[in-house]
Scaffold this motif. Structure first.
Motif, PDB file in Angstrom:
ATOM      1  N   UNK A  96       4.578  13.616  -3.847  1.00 55.15           N
ATOM      2  CA  UNK A  96       3.701  14.183  -2.967  1.00 55.15           C
ATOM      3  C   UNK A  96       4.193  15.400  -1.872  1.00 55.15           C
ATOM      4  N   UNK A  97       4.749  16.008  -2.653  1.00 51.21           N
ATOM      5  CA  UNK A  97       5.301  17.395  -1.692  1.00 51.21           C
ATOM      6  C   UNK A  97       4.688  18.435  -2.639  1.00 51.21           C
ATOM      7  N   UNK A  98       3.929  19.394  -1.994  1.00 52.00           N
ATOM      8  CA  UNK A  98       3.341  20.536  -2.377  1.00 52.00           C
ATOM      9  C   UNK A  98       4.070  21.842  -2.649  1.00 52.00           C
ATOM     10  N   UNK A  99       5.264  21.652  -1.922  1.00 56.93           N
ATOM     11  CA  UNK A  99       6.266  23.178  -1.796  1.00 56.93           C
ATOM     12  C   UNK A  99       7.676  22.762  -2.325  1.00 56.93           C
ATOM     13  N   UNK A 144      11.936   7.437  -4.627  1.00 59.33           N
ATOM     14  CA  UNK A 144      11.160   7.635  -6.011  1.00 59.33           C
ATOM     15  C   UNK A 144      11.852   9.078  -6.680  1.00 59.33           C
ATOM     16  N   UNK A 145      11.813   9.928  -5.737  1.00 57.30           N
ATOM     17  CA  UNK A 145      12.360  11.386  -6.285  1.00 57.30           C
ATOM     18  C   UNK A 145      13.711  11.514  -6.634  1.00 57.30           C
ATOM     19  N   UNK A 146      14.508  10.653  -6.165  1.00 56.84           N
ATOM     20  CA  UNK A 146      15.868  10.472  -6.594  1.00 56.84           C
ATOM     21  C   UNK A 146      16.073   9.746  -7.875  1.00 56.84           C
ATOM     22  N   UNK A 147      15.113   8.879  -8.108  1.00 61.12           N
ATOM     23  CA  UNK A 147      14.966   8.080  -9.429  1.00 61.12           C
ATOM     24  C   UNK A 147      14.659   8.967 -10.418  1.00 61.12           C
ATOM     25  N   UNK A 148      13.433   9.788 -10.328  1.00 57.57           N
ATOM     26  CA  UNK A 148      12.896  10.865 -11.127  1.00 57.57           C
ATOM     27  C   UNK A 148      13.980  11.797 -11.698  1.00 57.57           C
ATOM     28  N   UNK A 149      14.878  12.281 -10.575  1.00 61.36           N
ATOM     29  CA  UNK A 149      15.863  13.281 -10.951  1.00 61.36           C
ATOM     30  C   UNK A 149      16.869  12.813 -11.665  1.00 61.36           C
ATOM     31  N   UNK A 150      17.375  11.438 -11.380  1.00 65.56           N
ATOM     32  CA  UNK A 150      18.562  10.941 -12.130  1.00 65.56           C
ATOM     33  C   UNK A 150      17.954  10.617 -13.622  1.00 65.56           C
ATOM     34  N   UNK A 151      16.818  10.063 -13.837  1.00 62.86           N
ATOM     35  CA  UNK A 151      16.514   9.251 -15.114  1.00 62.86           C
ATOM     36  C   UNK A 151      15.482  10.076 -15.912  1.00 62.86           C
ATOM     37  N   UNK A 162       0.639  -1.284  -0.061  1.00 65.16           N
ATOM     38  CA  UNK A 162      -0.090  -0.113   0.128  1.00 65.16           C
ATOM     39  C   UNK A 162       0.849   1.179  -0.055  1.00 65.16           C
ATOM     40  N   UNK A 163       1.968   1.261   0.775  1.00 69.42           N
ATOM     41  CA  UNK A 163       2.870   2.330   0.894  1.00 69.42           C
ATOM     42  C   UNK A 163       3.516   2.513  -0.351  1.00 69.42           C
ATOM     43  N   UNK A 164       4.058   1.621  -0.989  1.00 70.25           N
ATOM     44  CA  UNK A 164       4.620   1.448  -2.273  1.00 70.25           C
ATOM     45  C   UNK A 164       3.773   1.916  -3.389  1.00 70.25           C
ATOM     46  N   UNK A 165       2.363   1.614  -3.475  1.00 74.29           N
ATOM     47  CA  UNK A 165       1.600   2.379  -4.477  1.00 74.29           C
ATOM     48  C   UNK A 165       1.028   3.721  -4.350  1.00 74.29           C
ATOM     49  N   UNK A 166       1.425   4.255  -3.071  1.00 76.63           N
ATOM     50  CA  UNK A 166       0.934   5.731  -2.950  1.00 76.63           C
ATOM     51  C   UNK A 166       2.072   6.734  -2.627  1.00 76.63           C
ATOM     52  N   UNK A 167       3.074   6.552  -3.233  1.00 83.83           N
ATOM     53  CA  UNK A 167       4.361   7.503  -3.189  1.00 83.83           C
ATOM     54  C   UNK A 167       4.086   8.701  -3.729  1.00 83.83           C
ATOM     55  N   UNK A 168       2.915   9.133  -4.232  1.00 86.28           N
ATOM     56  CA  UNK A 168       2.729  10.361  -4.845  1.00 86.28           C
ATOM     57  C   UNK A 168       1.962  11.185  -3.810  1.00 86.28           C
ATOM     58  N   UNK A 169       1.511  10.630  -2.765  1.00 89.57           N
ATOM     59  CA  UNK A 169       0.696  11.309  -1.621  1.00 89.57           C
ATOM     60  C   UNK A 169       1.347  10.952  -0.386  1.00 89.57           C
ATOM     61  N   UNK A 170       0.913  11.951   0.540  1.00 90.72           N
ATOM     62  CA  UNK A 170       1.365  11.688   1.909  1.00 90.72           C
ATOM     63  C   UNK A 170       0.038  10.713   2.634  1.00 90.72           C
ATOM     64  N   UNK A 171       0.729   9.550   2.724  1.00 88.23           N
ATOM     65  CA  UNK A 171      -0.572   8.464   3.213  1.00 88.23           C
ATOM     66  C   UNK A 171      -0.773   8.547   4.746  1.00 88.23           C
TER      67      UNK A 171
END
Length: 276
Positions: free
Chosen positions: A84-87, A64-71, A16-25
């Protein structure tokens, strides 16, 4: 890390946590979904993973953020929102605390490290783009410190499947979600299982679950062996994607095992990396 029957609710929590890395669960919601109180869930999860569910979720969101930054070429704000960070400032502050560098500095240093270590090469395996319909997979989760082989995990999966589900198996597959340069070995996640002809109405018991990959386009490359996967992924995600004005999705990268090709004495491993 194999979950026994008493820990399936912990396995479910991790998924569940893995599938919701786009929000603060909210952990109250997670606890409700797995049928435990927050305090009981926190205690059981920490026994298995060494950290609380909240801390674990924060860590995999930053991974996940680190993966997106690199790739990918996504902006830092786009990466922040996707994790999941708004700021922007809050994301940068948390990222620096975790990785010891700003998001921009981390992106530059990691790409430089990949280039200087020769992980992106001119003689890499040829890459093709393939289009695919929606695909269905029956898998079970494995972690970096799991002593079970992929084959033993597949055998365990098959032992829990009814015959009608087994008849839908097409080929073996393994999904990879983490980068060894980012994620500690004990937290490296992969899903081992099979591609299926259809998603049955059968609801598998944990630790089995369905993964659906939406229709789309993916990069495809043939691997000489499993050991080639990491280098091939880096070449596809950085060199090839940049040269062809493409951008990867960091979810659902997978190695497909074409048993028929193997039986014919041909290279049988295919790496697929989804494109945005």
């Amino acid at each position: 890390m194999m979950m026994d029957s008493r820990e399936f609710d912990v396995a479910a929590t991790e998924v569940i946590l893995h599938e919701h890395t786009n929000i603060l669960m909210p952990m109250t919601l997670v606890a409700q979904q797995v049928g435990l109180s927050c305090s009981h869930l926190r205690r059981k999860f920490k026994q298995s993973f060494g950290v609380t569910p909240t801390d674990y979720h924060a860590a995999i969101r930053l991974d996940r953020a680190a993966m997106l930054l690199i790739y990918t070429r996504k902006s830092i704000m786009e990466v922040a929102l996707e994790c999941g960070y708004q700021d922007h400032a809050a994301f940068s502050r948390v990222f620096r605390r975790h990785f010891g560098s700003s998001p921009r500095g981390y992106r530059e240093s990691m790409r430089m490290e990949i280039a200087t270590n020769g992980l992106v090469r001119d003689d890499a395996t040829p890459v093709n783009v393939v289009e695919h319909d929606e695909e269905y997979f029956l898998v079970m989760r494995s972690f970096g410190d799991d002593k079970n082989s992929e084959e033993s995990l597949r055998q365990m999966l098959l032992s829990m499947c009814p015959q009608h589900a087994k008849e839908s198996i097409v080929e073996s597959v393994c999904f990879y979600y983490d980068d060894p340069n980012i994620t500690p070995t004990h937290r490296m996640r992969k899903d081992v299982g099979y591609r299926m002809t259809r998603r049955a109405t059968w609801n598998p018991p944990l630790p089995l679950r369905w993964v659906t990959v939406p229709a789309g386009r993916s990069m495809s490359a043939t691997l000489g062996s499993e050991k080639d996967r990491e280098q091939c992924f880096k070449h596809m995600a950085i060199r090839w994607a940049q040269e062809h004005n493409e951008q990867i999705r960091v979810d659902h990268s997978r190695v497909i095992y074409h048993e028929g090709l193997r039986d014919a004495g041909m290279k049988s491993l295919e790496l697929r990396v989804p494109l945005d």
